[in-house]
Design a protein around this motif. Structure first.
Motif, PDB file in Angstrom:
ATOM      1  N   SER A 325       0.868  -1.113  -0.054  1.00 59.30           N
ATOM      2  CA  SER A 325       0.043  -0.127  -0.007  1.00 59.30           C
ATOM      3  C   SER A 325       0.641   1.009  -0.166  1.00 59.30           C
ATOM      4  O   SER A 325       0.503   2.460  -0.477  1.00 59.30           O
ATOM      5  N   LEU A 326       1.916   0.519   0.787  1.00 61.98           N
ATOM      6  CA  LEU A 326       3.149   2.282   0.848  1.00 61.98           C
ATOM      7  C   LEU A 326       3.610   2.778  -0.756  1.00 61.98           C
ATOM      8  O   LEU A 326       4.299   3.263  -0.800  1.00 61.98           O
ATOM      9  N   GLY A 327       3.474   1.893  -1.704  1.00 57.14           N
ATOM     10  CA  GLY A 327       4.253   1.364  -3.110  1.00 57.14           C
ATOM     11  C   GLY A 327       5.115   0.418  -2.907  1.00 57.14           C
ATOM     12  O   GLY A 327       5.984   0.496  -4.732  1.00 57.14           O
ATOM     13  N   ASP A 328       5.085  -0.428  -2.614  1.00 57.39           N
ATOM     14  CA  ASP A 328       6.714  -1.207  -2.540  1.00 57.39           C
ATOM     15  C   ASP A 328       5.500  -2.925  -3.381  1.00 57.39           C
ATOM     16  O   ASP A 328       5.337  -3.334  -2.810  1.00 57.39           O
ATOM     17  N   HIS A 329       5.348  -2.837  -4.828  1.00 57.17           N
ATOM     18  CA  HIS A 329       4.735  -3.106  -5.997  1.00 57.17           C
ATOM     19  C   HIS A 329       5.476  -4.123  -6.005  1.00 57.17           C
ATOM     20  O   HIS A 329       5.362  -4.216  -7.933  1.00 57.17           O
ATOM     21  N   LYS A 330       6.466  -4.606  -5.575  1.00 57.92           N
ATOM     22  CA  LYS A 330       7.189  -6.422  -6.030  1.00 57.92           C
ATOM     23  C   LYS A 330       6.288  -7.698  -6.293  1.00 57.92           C
ATOM     24  O   LYS A 330       5.176  -7.425  -5.029  1.00 57.92           O
ATOM     25  N   PRO A 354     -11.204  -4.928   8.036  1.00 59.66           N
ATOM     26  CA  PRO A 354     -11.716  -3.418   7.136  1.00 59.66           C
ATOM     27  C   PRO A 354     -10.340  -3.279   6.718  1.00 59.66           C
ATOM     28  O   PRO A 354     -10.400  -2.169   5.798  1.00 59.66           O
ATOM     29  N   MET A 355      -8.957  -2.379   7.054  1.00 62.70           N
ATOM     30  CA  MET A 355      -7.882  -2.616   6.564  1.00 62.70           C
ATOM     31  C   MET A 355      -7.748  -3.370   5.159  1.00 62.70           C
ATOM     32  O   MET A 355      -7.404  -3.022   4.366  1.00 62.70           O
ATOM     33  N   GLY A 356      -8.018  -4.720   5.755  1.00 63.52           N
ATOM     34  CA  GLY A 356      -8.014  -5.946   4.704  1.00 63.52           C
ATOM     35  C   GLY A 356      -8.656  -5.637   3.414  1.00 63.52           C
ATOM     36  O   GLY A 356      -7.762  -5.393   2.393  1.00 63.52           O
ATOM     37  N   ILE A 357     -10.365  -5.254   3.498  1.00 62.65           N
ATOM     38  CA  ILE A 357     -11.190  -4.892   2.255  1.00 62.65           C
ATOM     39  C   ILE A 357     -10.310  -4.202   1.734  1.00 62.65           C
ATOM     40  O   ILE A 357     -10.673  -3.858   0.388  1.00 62.65           O
ATOM     41  N   VAL A 358      -9.771  -3.023   2.235  1.00 62.58           N
ATOM     42  CA  VAL A 358      -9.984  -1.287   1.348  1.00 62.58           C
ATOM     43  C   VAL A 358      -8.198  -1.597   0.851  1.00 62.58           C
ATOM     44  O   VAL A 358      -8.021  -1.248  -0.280  1.00 62.58           O
ATOM     45  N   TYR A 359      -7.353  -2.267   1.680  1.00 66.49           N
ATOM     46  CA  TYR A 359      -5.793  -1.795   1.371  1.00 66.49           C
ATOM     47  C   TYR A 359      -5.235  -3.419   0.282  1.00 66.49           C
ATOM     48  O   TYR A 359      -5.264  -3.150  -0.751  1.00 66.49           O
ATOM     49  N   TYR A 360      -6.374  -3.901   0.248  1.00 64.53           N
ATOM     50  CA  TYR A 360      -5.825  -5.308  -0.732  1.00 64.53           C
ATOM     51  C   TYR A 360      -6.101  -4.453  -2.057  1.00 64.53           C
ATOM     52  O   TYR A 360      -6.997  -4.357  -1.906  1.00 64.53           O
ATOM     53  N   PRO A 361      -5.191  -5.712  -2.740  1.00 60.46           N
ATOM     54  CA  PRO A 361      -5.070  -5.592  -4.076  1.00 60.46           C
ATOM     55  C   PRO A 361      -6.410  -6.251  -4.874  1.00 60.46           C
ATOM     56  O   PRO A 361      -6.779  -7.047  -4.315  1.00 60.46           O
ATOM     57  N   SER A 362      -6.725  -5.706  -5.784  1.00 61.54           N
ATOM     58  CA  SER A 362      -8.030  -6.455  -6.759  1.00 61.54           C
ATOM     59  C   SER A 362      -7.397  -7.354  -7.299  1.00 61.54           C
ATOM     60  O   SER A 362      -6.368  -7.896  -6.997  1.00 61.54           O
ATOM     61  N   GLU A 363      -8.717  -7.958  -7.249  1.00 65.13           N
ATOM     62  CA  GLU A 363      -7.847  -9.635  -8.234  1.00 65.13           C
ATOM     63  C   GLU A 363      -7.825  -9.253  -9.443  1.00 65.13           C
ATOM     64  O   GLU A 363      -6.984  -9.963  -9.925  1.00 65.13           O
ATOM     65  N   GLU A 364      -7.995  -8.421  -9.649  1.00 70.80           N
ATOM     66  CA  GLU A 364      -6.744  -8.319 -11.407  1.00 70.80           C
ATOM     67  C   GLU A 364      -5.990  -8.520 -10.815  1.00 70.80           C
ATOM     68  O   GLU A 364      -4.751  -8.707 -11.190  1.00 70.80           O
TER      69      GLU A 364
END
Length: 775
Positions: A325-330, A354-364
């Motif tokens: 979520s902070l941008g570490d998109h490895k 709550p935090m998980g559903i908001v910040y978890y990456p999408s299915e795509e």
């Protein structure tokens, strides 16, 4: 003199401290938008609403959360921790009933005399804020941020004042600022500082519109975060540094997950809420990989290396998700989140929160997860003393984990210990731990007897080390991973120096055989004990102790100083004895379990153990092992898969004799290496060095046979090399400057040195290449 917190520079002039404020420091710390700006921001809520419509799993999870939030409304004494759920429900629906419930909870909390914990407040001096306070501050900050637009001006004033007086300022006065500060970075385990201070930082961000001091507090917390991340430990107080340079966090897997997550939660709120960028902290880019490196992917629930006060199913989904979520998109972070799935240990974070559903990456986004992480299979965290050696990143592969570092607090008296995962099972285990309030926690679980280490006359480390720390930590060095050969060695002498002069443990993994070579010397003659804790079932099978669980098995075979007897033990008094011991089950101190000690027949003050751990494999053809003995030498011959590897242990090179060359001639070779391993294909001429398919050297400067020089290095090195077609693969470690000459039958087409291309400097006359690694 007025005392307060500050940012900037302090100059000492004639014994008077003069504060020089940093230019514009307070001005830049302003919210970038209106509330809510911490976590459930308008952008994030809009994205979630879209995903609820498009992704069934997200929609289902949201409906369950909404139903849970509705249930909270009916509870008169709803917990402060439920503000996060109610906050999400309000931001998603706009229904004021959720904001009203949040208001009631927050106003109730503000009427309490304090948010401290009774046992901490009873200390002298009193600790006004601890982990419980940190949780309340976080929940109140999220609730205040989410419900802000539904609160009256008077409610905002009351809640902001309570949040500051009972939480933020109380915490900062204890942990960071002011004339009454009682804590430093050395006070507690590092996860406490992280949780207390960074949650106070989240609270300060929540009240930036209501308390002008918040900007100044945040500046100081930001400065403190750099000190925290770079804390180098204390020799005087026997405390280790916070982070290994490679990103490891030494307080065990679950405390790493907790402590790191609190840090990242603060960074995420800062990124969302403030215009100014937080300070750059390079180690943060490496933290996510730590949780990957200590995990064991298998066909069931993800496991993790269980050293110290950890637990087998601890996962790092919270810090990995926050890093993402902070941008570490490895992409490998997506791989890890896939492994954790829906099964989450208490430090974890998944899509049902709550935090998980908001910040978890999408299915795509999750479809972009790789099949395996792009990390080397083996990893050494040298400063914290953890090593993970694995056969591959495939599920149900083999993982050997070794620990030899610091003993204190959540890190047990287990220097030199090891654990093993194989075929999806946890076979050679750590005893784990239990509730800290139980006497067995310190009397058994944290002590050496509960781990796979060497005891002398029943003693390991000083039992006080778990509380006071060991002034002489262990270490791990020279990790080598060359595919089907892996090596690392542990120096566990320091923590057990009451009895031991030498306690060196070498792990040499060749094919399906892991050789554990223990080089031991003590001040007096006594009884050595080689401890083994196991999972599943253990039974004697010939001269092996066979450990099995499910479809996985390993055979543990002592080879030196003696093997187990081939018949009734009383008929073979000169063989190794298998002694049954009674321990305690992991996280269940009331249940007794069996573990074993391998004990030599005689007492001594110096010996070398060689113990083979033979991995069960699907081929049905276990490797064949032979003992090798000779003048000043012992060793093992391993026959497996059409190859034979001869491993020699040079007893002249392990400290028995000083100032005399450790020259050894094992079976026609000539070397000063402590360990050497030479592999030949079956049927090859074993008298011809050029017929060998691979060489291994531990702490050696030369290897020769007849007039052929195979290795020549002025300084001793740790190395392995093999020919792969026209390519020469070399792993080479040692002092910073090395000029090593390695024999080749002909000029190689290319050289891969320590996983990098190297120039081919070939001496045709000597039939050797010269390599100079950059250490």
């Amino acid at each position: 003199m007025k005392t307060g917190i500050f940012s900037g520079v302090v100059v000492l002039v004639s014994s008077i401290f003069v504060y020089m404020p940093a230019v514009g420091a307070a001005d830049v710390l302003k919210p970038r938008a209106e509330h809510p700006y911490l976590y459930f921001t308008p952008d994030r809520i809009a994205q979630l609403k879209d995903r609820v419509q498009k992704e069934k799993s997200v929609g289902d999870n949201w409906q369950k959360m909404l139903a849970s939030a509705d249930q909270v409304l009916d509870r008169p004494n709803a917990n402060v921790g439920e503000l996060e759920l109610l906050g999400l429900a309000y931001r998603m629906t706009g229904d004021k009933k959720f904001a009203d419930k949040m208001r009631d909870i927050m106003l109730r909390e503000c009427t309490l005399p304090n948010w401290g914990e009774a046992d901490l407040l009873a200390r002298d001096p009193a600790w006004h804020a601890g982990l419980g306070t940190a949780r309340i501050v976080y929940s109140m900050a999220v609730g205040f941020d989410c419900a802000y637009d539904a609160l009256s001006a008077e409610d905002r004033k009351t809640i902001a004042k309570g949040l500051v007086d009972l939480g933020v300022l109380t915490t900062l006065n204890d942990w960071l600022i002011g004339p009454n500060r009682i804590h430093s970075l050395d006070t507690m385990g590092h996860n406490w500082w992280s949780a207390c201070v960074f949650m106070a930082g989240v609270g300060a961000m929540a009240v930036m519109d209501d308390d002008p001091r918040a900007s100044e507090w945040l500046q100081r917390i930001s400065e403190g975060s750099v000190e925290f991340a770079n804390y180098s430990g204390s020799i005087l107080e026997t405390k280790p540094k916070t982070f290994d340079d490679a990103g490891g966090f030494w307080e065990s897997a679950n405390y790493a997950s907790f402590g790191v997550s609190e840090f990242l939660l603060f960074r995420l709120a800062w990124q969302n809420a403030l215009e100014a960028k937080p300070p750059q902290i390079p180690v943060l880019d490496k933290i996510g990989d730590f949780f990957l490196n200590i995990c064991y992917p298998n066909s069931g629930r993800l496991m993790s290396v269980e050293f110290g006060d950890g637990a087998l199913n601890v996962d790092g989904s919270r810090p990995v998700l926050l890093s993402w979520s902070l941008g570490d998109h490895k992409p490998r972070n997506l791989w890890y989140l896939n492994q954790t799935g829906q099964e989450v240990y208490r430090e974890g974070l998944d899509r049902r929160t709550p935090m998980g559903i908001v910040y978890y990456p999408s299915e795509e986004e999750m479809t972009k997860a790789p099949a395996s992480p792009d990390l080397p299979p083996s990893m050494l965290y040298k400063q914290m003393g953890w090593a993970m050696l694995r056969s591959s990143w495939n599920k149900d592969a083999t993982l050997l984990a070794v620990k030899s570092g610091f003993t204190w607090n959540h890190s047990h008296a287990d220097e030199g210990s090891f654990i093993l995962f194989h075929h999806g099972e946890y076979l050679l285990i750590d005893s784990g731990n239990c509730n800290y309030s139980q006497p067995e926690y310190d009397a058994y679980y944290r002590q050496s007897q509960a781990h796979n280490v060497i005891l002398f006359d029943g003693e390991g480390e000083n039992p006080e080390d778990t509380y006071h720390g060991s002034q002489f930590p262990g270490s791990l060095s020279n990790l080598i991973d060359a595919g089907d050969l892996r090596y690392v060695w542990a120096d566990a002498t320091g923590p057990v120096s009451k009895n031991f002069i030498r306690n060196f443990r070498h792990f040499l993994w060749i094919g399906n055989v892991i050789l554990i070579i223990d080089d031991l010397k003590t001040y007096r003659a006594g009884q050595f004990e080689w401890l083994l804790h196991y999972g599943g079932e253990a039974k004697m099978q010939g001269i092996d102790l066979r450990v099995s669980q499910g479809d996985a098995n390993v055979s543990v075979r002592p080879l030196f100083p003696e093997t187990f007897p081939t018949g009734l033990p009383h008929d073979f008094p000169d063989n190794m004895k298998l002694v049954k011991k009674v321990g305690l089950k992991d996280h269940d101190e009331k249940t007794k379990v069996t573990y074993y000690a391998f004990t030599p027949p005689e007492q001594s003050r110096q010996t070398t153990f060689i113990t083979a751990v033979v991995l069960g494999n699907d081929s049905g053809k276990p490797p064949v092992l032979e003992k090798i003995t000779g003048k000043n030498m012992i060793g093992v011959r391993i026959h497996e898969n059409g190859k034979t590897t001869n491993v020699y242990v040079n007893l002249l090179a392990e400290g028995r004799i000083r100032h005399i060359d450790a020259d050894l001639q094992p079976e026609g070779w000539d070397t000063d290496a402590y360990l050497s391993g030479i592999t030949f294909p079956d049927g090859a001429d074993t008298n011809d060095p050029d017929a060998a398919s691979r060489y291994f050297i531990s702490d050696g400067s030369y290897l020769r046979r007849g007039d052929k020089i195979v290795l020549d290095s002025l300084s001793k090195v740790f190395a392995t090399w093999k020919h792969d077609g026209g390519k020469l693969d070399i792993q080479l470690q040692g002092q910073p400057d090395i000029n090593a000459h390695i024999r080749t039958a002909g000029k190689p087409a290319e050289i891969n040195l320590n996983n990098q291309s190297a120039p081919v400097n070939f001496d045709e006359k000597a039939s050797a290449v010269t390599v100079h690694p950059s250490n």
